[in-house]
Design a protein around this motif. Structure first.
Motif, mmCIF file in Angstrom:
data_model
loop_
_atom_site.group_PDB
_atom_site.id
_atom_site.type_symbol
_atom_site.label_atom_id
_atom_site.label_comp_id
_atom_site.label_asym_id
_atom_site.label_seq_id
_atom_site.Cartn_x
_atom_site.Cartn_y
_atom_site.Cartn_z
ATOM 1 N N VAL A 71 9.714 0.416 0.978
ATOM 2 C CA VAL A 71 8.520 1.268 1.008
ATOM 3 C C VAL A 71 8.611 2.181 2.223
ATOM 4 O O VAL A 71 8.866 1.711 3.343
ATOM 5 N N PRO A 104 1.088 -1.484 -1.147
ATOM 6 C CA PRO A 104 2.359 -2.211 -1.206
ATOM 7 C C PRO A 104 2.809 -2.838 0.110
ATOM 8 O O PRO A 104 3.766 -3.613 0.118
ATOM 9 N N GLY A 129 7.019 -6.998 -0.732
ATOM 10 C CA GLY A 129 7.483 -6.733 -2.078
ATOM 11 C C GLY A 129 8.986 -6.824 -2.230
ATOM 12 O O GLY A 129 9.733 -7.231 -1.324
ATOM 13 N N PRO A 160 6.313 3.450 -2.345
ATOM 14 C CA PRO A 160 7.378 2.511 -2.734
ATOM 15 C C PRO A 160 8.553 3.259 -3.360
ATOM 16 O O PRO A 160 8.382 4.317 -3.977
ATOM 17 N N ASN A 215 6.347 -5.575 4.601
ATOM 18 C CA ASN A 215 6.563 -5.292 3.188
ATOM 19 C C ASN A 215 6.863 -6.604 2.466
ATOM 20 O O ASN A 215 7.984 -7.122 2.537
#
Length: 881
Positions: free
Chosen positions: A119, A81, A115, A14, A113
């Motif tokens: 990443v 992640p 998040g 990340p 991803n």
């Protein structure tokens, strides 16, 4: 598992965070118990697979979803992640043998991803350079081997690909071990590709990956490996996935080993029949593995697009899942090492992977898969039967010309000839290739085995490795079906006298087998033997194959062989009497694990003669194919599903692959008979010569879809409508190739139908569920044929004296002074046509009485009953105000 350094790995870093790295393997897949199993057991794994995860970090778990040939893996990596999944496949396109026989595997990784920070994800494919390997030795058991040395890893890069070719310059070019491998990434914008060109061990590959030691292209070839050793190499792809974004990266693995040998493939008994070097068909298309990767990359969209379309269509079919997976998963057997396609074009196969060569007539005789999906390959097998290896004194060779003859295999070869003619010989132009010797085979059986009444009583060598004596419907069902099939082919060949002869003999045979073998008290068919000649027979036993011929008979559209009610009773008896569970049952070939259930060959609920059958405790999925297909033909879905469910539970991934059904070898060919279960679930009957196609779905007939394979191509059939299909649509869409039809039939009580092809009207007539097209309908890929079914669609109701007419006219000025036809459709019914005839309005319009309204309301209910509608639908017409 017998080769080190073959694995995938992933790293995620990340933005502003710490990296995490894993080998994409899980301890859930391996255990010491699996490693302790003998190598021939389906669940055996190499101890190295366990050791790898003791030395390298694996993931918590994974979930595999299989829709052959596609396996989708979802990886469970807590705290990772990004979400990573893999689609692994090899192209499979029915009716396209070349693109279904490419020596390659395709790995598409999807990354998401979820998040809030970007990443960077690195994916690595590691591969051992095993060129020179003898194909047998466990290469995890030591570090040096005599067949290695001179192995070279050569990185390469083109506009489309970046990868490594693996070769061995010390292997003679005519040796069977000579060849190449290639691992490659498909280049795409935003993805960086690098290479670990050479590493001495699995640990060394992992160390280079974790140290970010992969080098960019171009990279020079590595030096040849020292004598006794080889090396691994790896291709790495790196992509930065933004927050909330996704990415896909693809790897290719290809191989090219041109010198397939006769002895290693089929043993030493064929030196007078086959050349020492068989080669592989792909030699005609490619010179090495890098050419394979180039072809796949250039055609990736088409190859995977059609492969995904096939899997989506077949696995989206409206068929109970346990039956669907049983049928559709057997293409894995065709594409395993059990079968192979030689450089010269011969289609060859052993009974199982590495056992019992070659093209065994009484094992492959059960199968229908090639005939339906790859008919050109099936035709080659019939040419081997009736041309290459035919013996005029006995007929079809049991094992590709090496001698031996089995009556079930010979009869099956006759029937399967008719099956492939129905599937893919519309002009009867191929049939003459085998017709003369096929007639010879039938004449031999009719004169030397038939007792003159349509019954065979003399010794009958068969797939149970015995010569049964006495009348029995195992061989009898084959014989009746072969007689009927030969009669049909004689008609195509314009030999009416022969057709009449075999038709009459088939009817006589049916009558006499029924009289001799049907046991009303037992509810199944028995064999007509005594204690003197019962040693190879099932006698009074309940035998799984007592109606074996039904598999091919139903596939050929010939329906039941004997009395349908008797057949249904017999199959139910097999399901009831022959289902066994371990423990206490232990199967002959020791495939069962504790808790497994299945259908055994023979049980004796009414006693046995002598010792019973030699193989009575054998459990083979292939033997149950005719039983399941027959149950579906009988509309006994309960027993068919019960047998299939037990089979699928045995192959649920715990102890066996769902695609590897064994008998006396792994990936046993008899299981390819399962495809007919699919056909019977669809009620599929097809004849390329007549151009006729019909469906009678056993489940969901009002909302049904299925994969359909016809001469020249395949697509999807969809059937929708109300109960009885008094109204509805039949749709055939062509996905690949081309399709031609003269008629289409469904089980429908509709009284009229119209047809369109891509929206254009197709002239046709309709009678008793069959649409007859005035001219052959030719469908190219992308075309859709639609048939709209309807029933009496008009109620001629004159409301001209009704005040509602005036209201209608006020809303529709075009109706004044004319007759207006208002066609009102309901989603649940055929269309209803209301005809309003406008007349000059009377001077004074009286309001209708409640009596009139009541009469009209009753009329609504009558119309509702007449057209199968609901009251709400009819009230929607708003004709009573």
């Amino acid at each position: 598992d017998d080769m080190p350094a073959n694995f995938f790995a992933v790293r995620a870093t990340p933005e502003g965070g710490a990296k995490q790295e894993f080998v994409l393997a899980t301890p859930q897949s391996y255990s010491s118990a699996n490693a302790a199993l003998p190598e021939e057991r389906e669940a055996h794994v190499s101890g190295h697979a366990i050791q790898r995860l003791q030395e390298l970090p694996g993931i918590k778990g994974l979930t595999v979803t299989g829709t052959y040939p596609i396996a989708t893996m979802s990886y469970d990596i807590p705290g990772f992640p990004v979400i990573v999944s893999l689609e692994a496949s090899s192209p499979l396109i029915p009716h396209d043998p070349k693109n279904s026989a490419l020596p390659c595997a395709i790995f598409n990784f999807a990354i998401h991803n979820p998040g809030t920070a970007a990443v960077t994800v690195d994916l690595l494919e590691s591969q051992m350079n095993f060129v020179g390997w003898d194909g047998q030795t466990d290469c995890t058991s030591a570090t040096t081997f005599p067949f290695w040395g001179g192995n070279v890893n050569t990185p390469f890069q083109t506009a489309a690909l970046s990868g490594i070719e693996f070769s061995n310059g010390k292997v003679a070019t005519d040796a069977e071990a000579f060849g190449t491998l290639a691992v490659a990434a498909i280049n795409q914008p935003g993805v960086k590709v690098s290479v670990i060109a050479s590493a001495a061990s699995e640990q060394a590959i992992w160390d280079a990956f974790t140290a970010s030691a992969a080098t960019p292209f171009p990279t020079p070839p590595c030096p040849a490996s020292p004598t006794g050793s080889s090396s691994a190499g790896a291709v790495q792809q790196s992509v930065t996935v933004p927050a909330g974004g996704s990415a896909t990266v693809s790897f290719l693995l290809a191989w090219h080993f041109p010198n397939r040998g006769r002895n290693s493939s089929v043993g030493g008994n064929y030196d007078q029949i086959l050349p020492a070097r068989l080669g592989n068909m792909y030699n005609n298309w490619f010179e090495d593995a890098t050419q394979v990767t180039a072809y796949v990359a250039a055609n990736m969209q088409n190859l995977m697009g059609l492969t995904r379309s096939y899997t989506a269509t077949v696995f989206g079919s409206s068929i109970p899942p346990e039956l669907l997976d049983t049928a559709a998963g057997r293409l894995a057997t065709m594409r395993s090492a059990t079968m192979f396609w030689t450089e010269a074009g011969l289609v060859l196969g052993t009974e199982g992977n590495g056992c019992c060569p070659l093209n065994c007539s009484h094992v492959y005789g059960y199968t229908t898969l090639l005939e339906r999906l790859y008919p050109e390959l099936a035709k080659d097998m019939r040419v081997s039967d009736f041309v290459r290896n035919f013996d005029p004194s006995t007929g079809v060779s049991m094992r590709f010309g090496t001698g031996g003859w089995a009556i079930d295999g010979a009869l099956a070869s006759v029937i399967k000839t008719y099956l492939v003619v129905r599937q893919s010989d519309p002009e009867a132009s191929w049939l003459p290739t085998v017709w003369a010797n096929l007639k010879v085979q039938m004449e031999i059986i009719a004169t030397k085995f038939d007792d003159g009444t349509g019954v065979i009583r003399v010794a009958q060598q068969n797939t149970y490795d015995t010569s049964m004596q006495g009348a029995n419907t195992f061989i009898g069902s084959y014989y009746v079906t072969a007689l009927r099939a030969t009669a049909a082919m004689a008609t195509l060949m314009q030999e009416p006298a022969l057709a009449a002869q075999y038709t009459a003999r088939a009817q006589e045979s049916i009558s006499n087998y029924e009289r001799i073998c049907w046991n009303q008290g037992y509810g199944y068919y028995t064999a007509d033997v005594t204690i003197k000649d019962c040693q190879n027979s099932y006698g009074p036993g309940c035998f799984v194959d007592q109606l074996c011929g039904i598999g091919l008979s139903s596939a050929c559209g010939l329906g039941h062989v004997f009395d349908p009610a008797h057949e249904a009773s017999a199959r139910h008896a097999i399901a009831a009497n022959n289902m066994v569970t371990c423990p206490p049952f232990h199967d002959l070939q020791k495939h069962f694990f504790d808790g497994d259930s299945g259908i055994t060959v023979c049980t004796y609920p009414n006693g046995k003669l002598g010792k019973g059958m030699m193989y009575d405790t054998l459990v083979s999925s292939g033997f149950t194919s005719p039983v399941m297909a027959g149950c579906v033909l009988d509309r006994n879905m309960t027993d068919a599903s019960t047998i299939a469910t037990a089979l699928r539970r045995r192959h649920d991934g715990r102890n066996r692959s769902p695609w590897n059904e064994p008998e006396c070898g792994l990936l046993y060919s008899r299981a390819m008979a399962h495809w007919n279960i699919f056909d019977q679930c669809c009620g599929h009957v097809y004849d390329s010569h007549a151009g006729s196609l019909s469906f009678d779905p056993r489940t969901s007939p009002t909302d049904f879809s299925c994969f359909v394979s016809l001469n020249g191509g395949w697509g999807q059939y969809i059937q929708k409508g109300n109960a009885g299909l008094t109204a509805g649509t039949l749709t055939i869409s062509c996905t690949f190739g081309s399709l031609q039809l003269n008629s289409l039939t469904a089980v429908s009580t509709a009284t009229s139908a119209t047809a369109t092809l891509d929206g254009k009207v197709v002239p046709s007539t309709f009678s008793k569920g069959t649409v007859h097209f005035s001219a052959t309908v030719a469908m190219a890929a992308g075309s859709t044929l639609t048939v709209t079914l309807s029933s009496p669609d008009s109620a001629m109701i004159d409301f001209s004296d009704n005040p509602e007419t005036a209201s209608c006219c006020a809303k529709n000025t075009s109706c004044c002074g004319s007759t207006v036809r208002q066609r009102v459709s309901s989603p649940k019914t055929a269309e209803v046509e209301v005809v309003v005839t406008e007349r000059a309005p009377p001077a004074e319009v009286p309001r209708p009485s409640w009596g009139v309204l009541l009469v009209l309301l009753c009329l609504v209910f009558v119309l509702g009953a007449r057209f199968g509608s609901t009251v709400e639908d009819m009230l929607w017409l708003d004709i009573v105000g």
